[in-house]
Design a protein around this motif. Structure first.
Motif, PDB file in Angstrom:
ATOM      1  N   GLU A  31       0.829  -1.212   0.000  1.00  0.00           N
ATOM      2  CA  GLU A  31       0.000   0.000   0.000  1.00  0.00           C
ATOM      3  C   GLU A  31       0.861   1.257   0.000  1.00  0.00           C
ATOM      4  O   GLU A  31       0.555   2.232  -0.698  1.00  0.00           O
ATOM      5  CB  GLU A  31      -0.932  -0.002   1.213  1.00  0.00           C
ATOM      6  N   GLN A  32       1.951   1.236   0.779  1.00  0.00           N
ATOM      7  CA  GLN A  32       2.859   2.394   0.817  1.00  0.00           C
ATOM      8  C   GLN A  32       3.495   2.623  -0.551  1.00  0.00           C
ATOM      9  O   GLN A  32       3.581   3.757  -1.027  1.00  0.00           O
ATOM     10  CB  GLN A  32       3.943   2.199   1.881  1.00  0.00           C
ATOM     11  N   GLU A  34       2.275   1.743  -3.437  1.00  0.00           N
ATOM     12  CA  GLU A  34       1.233   2.241  -4.346  1.00  0.00           C
ATOM     13  C   GLU A  34       0.964   3.725  -4.117  1.00  0.00           C
ATOM     14  O   GLU A  34       0.761   4.479  -5.074  1.00  0.00           O
ATOM     15  CB  GLU A  34      -0.047   1.419  -4.185  1.00  0.00           C
ATOM     16  N   GLN A  35       0.975   4.154  -2.845  1.00  0.00           N
ATOM     17  CA  GLN A  35       0.807   5.585  -2.548  1.00  0.00           C
ATOM     18  C   GLN A  35       1.983   6.382  -3.124  1.00  0.00           C
ATOM     19  O   GLN A  35       1.788   7.472  -3.673  1.00  0.00           O
ATOM     20  CB  GLN A  35       0.713   5.809  -1.037  1.00  0.00           C
ATOM     21  N   ASP A  36       3.191   5.841  -2.979  1.00  0.00           N
ATOM     22  CA  ASP A  36       4.376   6.506  -3.531  1.00  0.00           C
ATOM     23  C   ASP A  36       4.236   6.682  -5.036  1.00  0.00           C
ATOM     24  O   ASP A  36       4.494   7.762  -5.581  1.00  0.00           O
ATOM     25  CB  ASP A  36       5.655   5.713  -3.224  1.00  0.00           C
ATOM     26  N   SER A  38       1.524   6.758  -6.785  1.00  0.00           N
ATOM     27  CA  SER A  38       0.460   7.721  -7.052  1.00  0.00           C
ATOM     28  C   SER A  38       0.966   9.159  -6.900  1.00  0.00           C
ATOM     29  O   SER A  38       0.723  10.015  -7.765  1.00  0.00           O
ATOM     30  CB  SER A  38      -0.715   7.470  -6.111  1.00  0.00           C
ATOM     31  N   GLN A  39       1.690   9.424  -5.820  1.00  0.00           N
ATOM     32  CA  GLN A  39       2.225  10.777  -5.593  1.00  0.00           C
ATOM     33  C   GLN A  39       3.253  11.151  -6.661  1.00  0.00           C
ATOM     34  O   GLN A  39       3.264  12.285  -7.156  1.00  0.00           O
ATOM     35  CB  GLN A  39       2.846  10.873  -4.208  1.00  0.00           C
ATOM     36  N   THR A 139       6.501  -2.823  -6.225  1.00  0.00           N
ATOM     37  CA  THR A 139       5.115  -3.143  -5.867  1.00  0.00           C
ATOM     38  C   THR A 139       4.756  -4.542  -6.373  1.00  0.00           C
ATOM     39  O   THR A 139       4.143  -5.333  -5.638  1.00  0.00           O
ATOM     40  CB  THR A 139       4.146  -2.092  -6.464  1.00  0.00           C
TER      41      THR A 139
END
Length: 165
Positions: A31-32, A34-36, A38-39, A139
């Motif tokens: 999840e981290q 994937e957030q990275d 995305s940002q 990921t």
């Protein structure tokens, strides 16, 4: 998330580290990542928009070099509202360099400034794309490790159920 870093290549040591994590830790790490991604993708989009603005500015300055003082023109007040005006001194322009600062330059120097900014932003975009690609690979590695961990747990549970029957 957990304090594990992955190298882009996904070495055997990385896989062993991933194998030592619990499914919950793997899920959090995934999840981290994937957030990275995305940002970083949002940052890439911002850089692409900035390239477009500098490219448009450079083209406008090139066109302005051919114009003469006093030419009738429309001055934008908003993106859809214009007022009539006359072109002033065509030998100087103000370049917005950010945070409320402006440089007075010739149109030719403004074109050069815009080109340099476009090149700098494109270099940054290439570096950012490399990081995004690495994060996506990481990921995928984490997701694969998670799936293997869940499958192993399901197999252990099935064996335990077979023994218990």
């Amino acid at each position: 998330a957990v304090g594990h870093k992955l190298t882009p290549g996904g070495t055997m040591a990385d896989r062993m580290q991933l194998a030592s994590l619990s499914p919950e830790q793997l899920q959090n790490l995934g999840e981290q990542l994937e957030q990275d991604v995305s940002q970083l993708t949002e940052s890439l989009s911002s850089l692409q928009k900035a390239v477009g603005r500098y490219h448009t500015s450079g083209r406008a300055l090139e066109a302005m070099q051919k114009e003469t003082m006093g030419k009738d023109m429309l001055v934008p007040l908003t993106s859809s509202l214009y007022v009539p005006g006359k072109l002033g001194d065509v030998t100087k322009v103000l370049i917005d360099v950010g945070t409320g600062y402006y440089l007075e330059q010739s149109p030719a120097d403004g074109v050069d400034y815009s080109r340099r900014k476009v090149m700098l932003l494109k270099d940054n975009m290439e570096k950012l794309l490399e990081v995004i690609t690495q994060k996506r690979k990481q990921t995928a590695q984490v997701q694969q490790a998670y799936q293997l961990k869940v499958q192993a747990m399901e197999q252990q549970q099935a064996k335990a159920n077979d023994v218990g029957v």
